[in-house]
Motif scaffolding. Structure first.
Motif, short mmCIF file in Angstrom:
data_model
loop_
_atom_site.label_atom_id
_atom_site.label_comp_id
_atom_site.label_asym_id
_atom_site.label_seq_id
_atom_site.Cartn_x
_atom_site.Cartn_y
_atom_site.Cartn_z
N MET A 5 0.82 -1.20 0.00
CA MET A 5 0.00 0.00 0.00
C MET A 5 0.86 1.26 0.00
O MET A 5 0.62 2.17 -0.75
CB MET A 5 -0.93 -0.05 1.22
N PHE A 6 1.88 1.26 0.90
CA PHE A 6 2.77 2.42 0.96
C PHE A 6 3.60 2.54 -0.31
O PHE A 6 3.90 3.63 -0.76
CB PHE A 6 3.67 2.35 2.19
N ASN A 7 3.94 1.39 -0.89
CA ASN A 7 4.70 1.40 -2.13
C ASN A 7 3.88 2.03 -3.25
O ASN A 7 4.40 2.81 -4.05
CB ASN A 7 5.10 -0.03 -2.49
N PHE A 53 2.84 6.78 -6.63
CA PHE A 53 1.91 7.82 -7.06
C PHE A 53 2.48 9.21 -6.82
O PHE A 53 2.44 10.07 -7.71
CB PHE A 53 0.57 7.66 -6.34
N LEU A 54 3.05 9.43 -5.64
CA LEU A 54 3.65 10.74 -5.35
C LEU A 54 4.87 11.00 -6.22
O LEU A 54 5.08 12.14 -6.66
CB LEU A 54 4.01 10.82 -3.86
N LYS A 55 5.65 9.98 -6.48
CA LYS A 55 6.81 10.14 -7.35
C LYS A 55 6.36 10.50 -8.77
O LYS A 55 6.97 11.33 -9.44
CB LYS A 55 7.64 8.87 -7.36
N GLY A 57 3.87 4.72 -16.30
CA GLY A 57 3.73 4.58 -14.84
C GLY A 57 2.31 4.89 -14.39
O GLY A 57 1.73 4.18 -13.57
N ALA A 58 1.74 5.96 -14.93
CA ALA A 58 0.36 6.31 -14.60
C ALA A 58 -0.60 5.25 -15.11
O ALA A 58 -1.59 4.92 -14.43
CB ALA A 58 0.00 7.68 -15.19
N PHE A 59 -0.32 4.70 -16.28
CA PHE A 59 -1.19 3.67 -16.85
C PHE A 59 -1.20 2.42 -15.97
O PHE A 59 -2.26 1.90 -15.63
CB PHE A 59 -0.74 3.32 -18.27
#
Length: 170
Positions: free
Chosen positions: A1-3, A8-10, A56-58
């Motif tokens: 989850m944290f990963n 997402f933040l990166k 990455g977003a995909f």
């Protein structure tokens, strides 16, 4: 989850344009909400590779929307069922099913049809809303967050530096 949150933040703090990221999320709607082994997903993957979309977003969006799909699948089934049972569309479905090409898409399945229609309807709003959110985040929240003392402390820690090295390797 944290990963997932860290990725997402990166992604949000990266150099990719908001348009590429928002397109990645929008195309992820199709892959995440629909059953994965479908012919239309091959077309989506081809489009993602051809169009300048942030991969990455995909992939991140696909994972998130797959989790959401487990919750909204009954709704997708009811959308597909109402479309397939609509008497005004019977001739359309009959004509499509008699074609080998359209039969390969398997739109006669309620879940697949409902999720493709829902993803198609949400595609443009997803592009617009995610682009606005990313732009607002980068203009206002990212600069504010970087000024916070806790943010400076986290970036100075050995754990954060080790995490950055792991991120560079992947």
């Amino acid at each position: 989850m944290f990963n997932l949150l860290a990725k997402f933040l990166k992604l949000l703090n990266g150099d990719a344009s908001p348009g590429q990221i928002s397109l990645g999320f929008a195309f992820a709607l199709f892959v995440g909400l629909t059953p994965f082994f479908s012919l239309h997903n091959l077309i989506i993957l081809f489009l993602v590779c051809v169009i300048r979309v942030n991969l990455g977003a995909f992939f991140l969006g696909s994972a998130v929307f797959t989790l959401i799909a487990f919750i909204v699948d009954p709704l997708m089934i009811s959308v597909g069922e109402s479309l397939l049972n609509n008497p005004e569309l019977t001739s359309l479905w009959t004509g499509l099913y008699q074609s080998d090409v359209w039969r390969a898409f398997k739109f006669n399945h309620t879940l697949l049809l409902g999720s493709v229609v829902t993803a198609s309807v949400l595609f443009i709003p997803m592009v617009i809303v995610s682009r606005i959110i990313i732009s607002v985040y980068r203009e206002r929240l990212m600069k504010w967050f970087e000024k916070l003392q806790i943010s400076k402390m986290i970036k100075a820690s050995k754990f954060y530096k080790a995490y950055e090295k792991l991120g560079e390797l992947s």
